[in-house]
Design a protein around this motif. Structure first.
Motif, PDB file in Angstrom:
ATOM      1  N   ILE A  18      52.224   2.373   8.846  1.00  0.00           N
ATOM      2  CA  ILE A  18      51.940   1.110   8.731  1.00  0.00           C
ATOM      3  C   ILE A  18      51.194   1.172   7.489  1.00  0.00           C
ATOM      4  O   ILE A  18      50.035   1.275   7.338  1.00  0.00           O
ATOM      5  N   ASN A  19      51.924   0.527   6.324  1.00  0.00           N
ATOM      6  CA  ASN A  19      51.326   0.657   5.198  1.00  0.00           C
ATOM      7  C   ASN A  19      52.158  -0.648   4.081  1.00  0.00           C
ATOM      8  O   ASN A  19      53.188  -1.157   4.917  1.00  0.00           O
ATOM      9  N   GLU A  20      51.609  -0.870   2.981  1.00  0.00           N
ATOM     10  CA  GLU A  20      52.338  -2.069   2.034  1.00  0.00           C
ATOM     11  C   GLU A  20      53.781  -1.675   1.976  1.00  0.00           C
ATOM     12  O   GLU A  20      54.648  -2.782   1.785  1.00  0.00           O
ATOM     13  N   GLN A  21      54.253  -0.497   2.035  1.00  0.00           N
ATOM     14  CA  GLN A  21      55.690  -0.266   1.560  1.00  0.00           C
ATOM     15  C   GLN A  21      56.545  -0.465   2.968  1.00  0.00           C
ATOM     16  O   GLN A  21      57.708  -0.598   2.835  1.00  0.00           O
ATOM     17  N   THR A  22      56.109  -0.238   3.979  1.00  0.00           N
ATOM     18  CA  THR A  22      56.707  -0.205   5.391  1.00  0.00           C
ATOM     19  C   THR A  22      56.619  -1.564   6.044  1.00  0.00           C
ATOM     20  O   THR A  22      57.318  -1.780   7.215  1.00  0.00           O
ATOM     21  N   ILE A  23      55.516  -2.413   5.788  1.00  0.00           N
ATOM     22  CA  ILE A  23      55.290  -3.406   6.759  1.00  0.00           C
ATOM     23  C   ILE A  23      56.618  -4.352   6.772  1.00  0.00           C
ATOM     24  O   ILE A  23      56.482  -5.291   7.778  1.00  0.00           O
ATOM     25  N   LEU A  75      48.129  -3.242  21.896  1.00  0.00           N
ATOM     26  CA  LEU A  75      48.347  -4.454  21.232  1.00  0.00           C
ATOM     27  C   LEU A  75      47.336  -4.622  20.189  1.00  0.00           C
ATOM     28  O   LEU A  75      47.471  -5.074  19.019  1.00  0.00           O
ATOM     29  N   LYS A  76      46.156  -4.346  20.535  1.00  0.00           N
ATOM     30  CA  LYS A  76      45.018  -4.544  19.887  1.00  0.00           C
ATOM     31  C   LYS A  76      45.046  -3.619  18.624  1.00  0.00           C
ATOM     32  O   LYS A  76      44.650  -3.761  17.417  1.00  0.00           O
ATOM     33  N   ILE A  77      45.187  -2.462  18.917  1.00  0.00           N
ATOM     34  CA  ILE A  77      45.222  -1.304  17.718  1.00  0.00           C
ATOM     35  C   ILE A  77      46.427  -1.556  17.150  1.00  0.00           C
ATOM     36  O   ILE A  77      46.153  -1.529  15.599  1.00  0.00           O
ATOM     37  N   SER A  78      47.684  -2.013  17.253  1.00  0.00           N
ATOM     38  CA  SER A  78      48.642  -2.385  16.623  1.00  0.00           C
ATOM     39  C   SER A  78      48.375  -3.437  15.512  1.00  0.00           C
ATOM     40  O   SER A  78      48.312  -3.464  14.392  1.00  0.00           O
ATOM     41  N   SER A  79      47.609  -4.527  16.380  1.00  0.00           N
ATOM     42  CA  SER A  79      47.209  -5.787  15.483  1.00  0.00           C
ATOM     43  C   SER A  79      46.315  -5.431  14.425  1.00  0.00           C
ATOM     44  O   SER A  79      46.339  -5.934  13.405  1.00  0.00           O
ATOM     45  N   GLU A  80      45.359  -4.508  14.795  1.00  0.00           N
ATOM     46  CA  GLU A  80      44.237  -4.289  13.742  1.00  0.00           C
ATOM     47  C   GLU A  80      44.832  -3.488  12.601  1.00  0.00           C
ATOM     48  O   GLU A  80      44.502  -3.825  11.492  1.00  0.00           O
ATOM     49  N   GLU A  81      46.013  -2.433  12.870  1.00  0.00           N
ATOM     50  CA  GLU A  81      46.352  -1.692  11.767  1.00  0.00           C
ATOM     51  C   GLU A  81      47.147  -2.672  10.696  1.00  0.00           C
ATOM     52  O   GLU A  81      47.271  -2.730   9.751  1.00  0.00           O
ATOM     53  N   VAL A  82      48.075  -3.732  11.548  1.00  0.00           N
ATOM     54  CA  VAL A  82      48.809  -4.413  10.648  1.00  0.00           C
ATOM     55  C   VAL A  82      47.868  -5.420   9.726  1.00  0.00           C
ATOM     56  O   VAL A  82      48.103  -5.757   8.650  1.00  0.00           O
ATOM     57  N   GLY A  83      46.959  -5.908  10.448  1.00  0.00           N
ATOM     58  CA  GLY A  83      46.062  -6.894   9.731  1.00  0.00           C
ATOM     59  C   GLY A  83      45.432  -6.163   8.827  1.00  0.00           C
ATOM     60  O   GLY A  83      44.874  -6.885   7.393  1.00  0.00           O
ATOM     61  N   LYS A  84      45.040  -4.794   8.791  1.00  0.00           N
ATOM     62  CA  LYS A  84      44.432  -3.908   7.515  1.00  0.00           C
ATOM     63  C   LYS A  84      45.260  -4.193   6.527  1.00  0.00           C
ATOM     64  O   LYS A  84      45.036  -4.350   5.188  1.00  0.00           O
ATOM     65  N   VAL A  85      46.841  -3.936   6.551  1.00  0.00           N
ATOM     66  CA  VAL A  85      47.666  -3.733   5.718  1.00  0.00           C
ATOM     67  C   VAL A  85      47.973  -5.290   5.011  1.00  0.00           C
ATOM     68  O   VAL A  85      47.984  -5.578   3.866  1.00  0.00           O
ATOM     69  N   GLN A 125      51.734 -12.378   2.010  1.00  0.00           N
ATOM     70  CA  GLN A 125      51.331 -12.730   3.408  1.00  0.00           C
ATOM     71  C   GLN A 125      52.257 -13.543   4.223  1.00  0.00           C
ATOM     72  O   GLN A 125      52.481 -13.482   5.311  1.00  0.00           O
ATOM     73  N   LYS A 126      52.119 -14.706   3.423  1.00  0.00           N
ATOM     74  CA  LYS A 126      52.632 -16.082   4.159  1.00  0.00           C
ATOM     75  C   LYS A 126      53.896 -15.641   4.148  1.00  0.00           C
ATOM     76  O   LYS A 126      54.780 -16.035   5.178  1.00  0.00           O
ATOM     77  N   GLN A 127      54.667 -14.977   3.247  1.00  0.00           N
ATOM     78  CA  GLN A 127      56.277 -14.640   3.217  1.00  0.00           C
ATOM     79  C   GLN A 127      56.515 -13.736   4.449  1.00  0.00           C
ATOM     80  O   GLN A 127      57.620 -14.114   5.385  1.00  0.00           O
ATOM     81  N   LEU A 128      55.904 -12.816   4.789  1.00  0.00           N
ATOM     82  CA  LEU A 128      55.916 -11.898   5.856  1.00  0.00           C
ATOM     83  C   LEU A 128      55.625 -12.670   7.283  1.00  0.00           C
ATOM     84  O   LEU A 128      56.609 -12.480   8.245  1.00  0.00           O
ATOM     85  N   LYS A 129      54.732 -13.435   7.352  1.00  0.00           N
ATOM     86  CA  LYS A 129      54.386 -14.317   8.650  1.00  0.00           C
ATOM     87  C   LYS A 129      55.766 -15.196   8.922  1.00  0.00           C
ATOM     88  O   LYS A 129      56.138 -15.222   9.915  1.00  0.00           O
ATOM     89  N   GLN A 130      56.338 -15.724   7.849  1.00  0.00           N
ATOM     90  CA  GLN A 130      57.414 -16.823   8.110  1.00  0.00           C
ATOM     91  C   GLN A 130      58.538 -16.085   8.687  1.00  0.00           C
ATOM     92  O   GLN A 130      59.304 -16.421   9.393  1.00  0.00           O
ATOM     93  N   LYS A 131      58.764 -14.866   7.757  1.00  0.00           N
ATOM     94  CA  LYS A 131      59.878 -13.991   8.385  1.00  0.00           C
ATOM     95  C   LYS A 131      59.690 -13.508   9.812  1.00  0.00           C
ATOM     96  O   LYS A 131      60.685 -13.515  10.565  1.00  0.00           O
ATOM     97  N   CYS A 132      58.539 -13.178  10.196  1.00  0.00           N
ATOM     98  CA  CYS A 132      58.408 -12.547  11.469  1.00  0.00           C
ATOM     99  C   CYS A 132      58.598 -13.864  12.493  1.00  0.00           C
ATOM    100  O   CYS A 132      59.365 -13.686  13.243  1.00  0.00           O
ATOM    101  N   ASN A 133      57.981 -15.059  12.064  1.00  0.00           N
ATOM    102  CA  ASN A 133      58.224 -16.169  12.988  1.00  0.00           C
ATOM    103  C   ASN A 133      59.772 -16.446  13.136  1.00  0.00           C
ATOM    104  O   ASN A 133      60.204 -16.774  14.334  1.00  0.00           O
TER     105      ASN A 133
END
Length: 70
Positions: free
Chosen positions: A7-12, A37-47, A56-64
């Motif tokens: 999980i990094n800037e290139q893969t997220i 879920l906690k571990i995954s959320s923390e790792e995604v949050g770091k990136v 960040q906003k674009q990715l959150k909209q895409k996810c939703n």
């Protein structure tokens, strides 16, 4: 955990996290799910924190959008 390597800037942007649980230990399901879920959320949050606010906003909209599609 190895998640920090994948999980990094290139893969997220195309990231999918799948959590599988050991059904042979049903008494551990909720605890195990919450843990991953906690571990995954923390790792995604770091990136996400490393990315510009607009990205960040674009990715959150895409996810939703993708989540609502299913």
């Amino acid at each position: 955990y190895l998640l920090s390597f994948v999980i990094n800037e290139q893969t997220i942007e195309n990231l999918t996290i799948i959590i599988t649980l050991d059904l042979s230990l049903p008494w551990n399901l909720v605890e195990s799910l919450n843990k991953w879920l906690k571990i995954s959320s923390e790792e995604v949050g770091k990136v996400l924190k490393k990315l510009p606010e607009e990205k960040q906003k674009q990715l959150k909209q895409k996810c939703n959008k993708n989540f609502n599609f299913f």
